[in-house]
Scaffold this active site. Structure first.
Site, PDB file in Angstrom:
ATOM      1  CB  CYS A 131     -58.636  34.171   2.822  1.00 18.62           C
ATOM      2  SG  CYS A 131     -57.706  34.842   4.221  1.00 18.62           S
ATOM      3  CE  LYS A 166     -55.268  27.351  -0.690  1.00 17.32           C
ATOM      4  NZ  LYS A 166     -53.931  27.879  -0.374  1.00 17.32           N
ATOM      5  N   GLY A 218     -51.315  22.410   8.948  1.00 18.58           N
ATOM      6  CA  GLY A 218     -50.242  21.566   9.459  1.00 18.58           C
ATOM      7  C   GLY A 218     -50.623  20.097   9.364  1.00 18.58           C
ATOM      8  N   GLY A 245     -51.632  19.687   5.187  1.00 23.44           N
ATOM      9  CA  GLY A 245     -50.866  18.786   6.053  1.00 23.44           C
ATOM     10  C   GLY A 245     -49.839  17.908   5.361  1.00 23.44           C
ATOM     11  N   GLY A 266     -47.721  23.280   2.699  1.00 26.96           N
ATOM     12  CA  GLY A 266     -47.896  24.581   3.334  1.00 26.96           C
ATOM     13  C   GLY A 266     -47.136  24.725   4.632  1.00 26.96           C
TER      14      GLY A 266
END
Lengths: 304, 244
Positions: A131, A166, A218, A245, A266
């Site tokens: 994160c 992750k 994105g 993406g 996402g």
């Protein structure tokens, strides 16, 4: 009939399409707009030991083909997630649940994984060491092979559920980190989390986001994610969940050809709430178009 | 929430940078005044959240100010365009709280959602009063529309060019008894209304949003009843829960 079933460490998904953590809440909210049982799995909102409000607003900045977010792991805390959110999701949803965990110390990661290990409804644990929006936590564990391996070993010691680590793309060598996780006992790798980014408001002459720098995601980051999945696939034997993406069924196939066994969607959920359903619906038709009978045949095929 | 395709019918300039757009499409998901729609615009990643100004069967009216690329593109539309819109977003204003004499207070582009609210309140037999705040005469819009509804309309301008000189709070002094406040406008105005008025109230907030339907946690705020998402648990908060 084409086969869309894939297998992550013994956990079968009826298709490889999974909404990514942080873009789909705890899942059940989306059941109001479509039957979420079409999804292969759901990666629920990242959870920490204690409840968090997250970062100050504004937390969102638009970009070309994407957005920067700086949520800062807002979540109700592990107890509430286990006692309220996961049961609510399970009451409307029968498929795979991936529980996403974050922490600010190795002990916190362990604490949460130990708690989640006792939750029958959770199939896979996804450990977020990537994160970009919290200080002294999250990404700081994912930017060195040593730290990544230490977290992996710690969480593996307290759970027998499959553990996916992750990873962040904000590193010089993602391959060495993925390998360190594999050596630490990770059952799989999820990649990538958001890439760090910045936007400045020209009127105010200051960063758009209160926290200034955030995580960029994105459609724009798809080639970056694809390249990292491709590189990591060559270096590790454990399965990969490809993230970054993904917006169409074609993207799913491309990500799988690079080496992903499953794929997470996402940012696209945030602009098209039906994105995952649409991808699932389109997948068989796109498979036929490219003469793919079984998705398992194409995993990593671009390497051959 | 519902996704649907709407056809732009008209797009009319109200002031130098405020436009009124009417659209035709399925409006059934819109349950109450104060809700908003989220509009996809070609070439831009995020949708644009805009409040509902008026609603008739299958016809939606929105009023927006040109503030960036999205609203600039919208302002160039001249009818016939087809837009992908999510409707029925946000909690909206509940008319049950109104009492007999609700007071509606809007500032600038906070005015539009109060128009559909006023129509709903009138339909329920209430007697609303509305205060509209603008900087100056040239920025005023919808004064006539509110007056045409037959409700008492007080206009305030900061420079005194029309109506009461001063802010919406100065307009409150001209109103007698009121049973509930419904308000929408910039945050400093909401805070001034909060301090000035004595009744309960429904306050509509604005925040930069990601999705607009509760998934991303981009627009969270703290309230006395816990964390809320402006897009899903709001945009309307009750006076007693607001933390400034």
């Amino acid at each position: 009939m084409v086969n869309t079933r894939v297998n992550l460490c013994g956990v079968e998904l009826k298709n490889p399409v999974v909404p990514a953590s942080g873009t789909f809440g705890f899942g059940y909210e989306f059941n109001d707009i479509y039957d979420i049982n079409v999804l292969g799995g759901i990666s629920i909102k990242g959870t920490t030991k204690d409840a968090r409000f997250g970062n100050p607003t504004p937390r969102i900045a638009e970009c070309t083909s994407g957005l920067i977010n700086s949520i800062g792991l807002q979540n109700p805390g592990i107890e509430k997630v286990i006692n309220e959110e996961i049961p609510k999701l399970r009451s409307v949803y029968n498929n795979v649940i991936i529980s996403n965990i974050s922490g600010f110390s190795i002990d916190e990661y362990k604490y949460c994984c130990e708690k989640i290990n006792a939750v029958k409804d959770v199939d896979i644990i996804e450990v977020n060491i990537s994160c970009p929006n919290v200080h002294n936590g999250g990404m700081s564990f994912g930017t060195s092979p040593e730290n990544a391996q230490a977290v992996t070993k710690a969480v593996k010691s307290v759970t027998d559920k499959p553990v996916f680590i992750k990873l962040t793309p904000n590193v010089t060598d993602i391959v060495s980190i993925a390998k360190a996780c594999e050596e630490g006992g990770a059952d799989g790798i999820s990649l990538i989390n958001t890439s760090q980014g910045l936007r400045i408001d020209l009127n105010k002459r200051r960063p758009v986001i209160a926290n200034k720098i955030g995580g960029f995601s994105g459609r724009a980051i798809f080639p970056i994610a694809l390249k990292m999945v491709y590189q990591v696939y060559e270096a590790v034997k454990i399965p990969i969940i490809g993230i970054g993406g993904v917006a169409t069924a074609e993207d799913v196939i491309e990500m799988m050809m690079a080496g992903a066994t499953a794929v997470q969607v996402g940012a696209e959920n945030l602009v098209n709430p039906y994105a995952c359903r649409d991808i699932v619906n389109n997948l068989p038709r796109v498979m036929q178009k490219y003469k793919i009978n079984d998705l398992n045949e194409i995993i990593g095929e671009a390497h051959k | 929430m519902k996704q649907g395709y709407f056809t732009v019918l008209t797009n009319e300039k109200l002031t130098s940078n405020v436009y009124k757009m009417t659209l035709a499409g399925d409006t059934k998901a819109i349950e109450r005044p104060g809700q908003f729609v989220n509009i996809q615009i070609d070439g831009l990643f995020l949708r644009r959240p805009i409040s509902v100004c008026d609603l008739e069967d299958g016809k939606l009216t929105i009023i927006y100010k040109v503030v960036g690329k999205g609203t600039e593109k919208m302002s160039a539309m001249d009818g016939g365009e087809i837009l992908d819109i999510l409707t029925g977003l946000g909690n909206g204003y509940f008319t049950d709280f109104a009492g007999d004499k609700p007071l509606l207070i809007g500032g600038g582009v906070g005015v539009p959602p109060l128009y559909y609210l006023a129509k709903c309140l009138l339909k329920e037999g209430k007697t609303p009063t509305v205060i509209l705040g603008f900087n100056t005469a040239s920025e005023i819009f919808y004064k006539d529309e509110f007056e045409d509804l037959g409700i008492k309309t007080i206009v305030c301008t900061a420079d005194g060019s029309v109506g009461v000189k001063g802010f919406v709070t100065d307009g409150v002094d001209q109103v007698g008894e009121y049973t509930h406040v419904y308000t929408c406008g910039p945050e400093p105005m909401l805070k001034a209304v909060y301090n000035k008025t004595t009744s309960d109230g429904s306050y509509s907030f604005e925040e930069r949003m990601g999705c607009g339907f509760g998934a991303c946690m981009g627009c969270s705020c703290k309230t006395k009843y816990g964390n809320k998402r402006i897009c899903k648990d709001g945009p309307v908060l009750q006076k007693e829960e607001i933390i400034w």
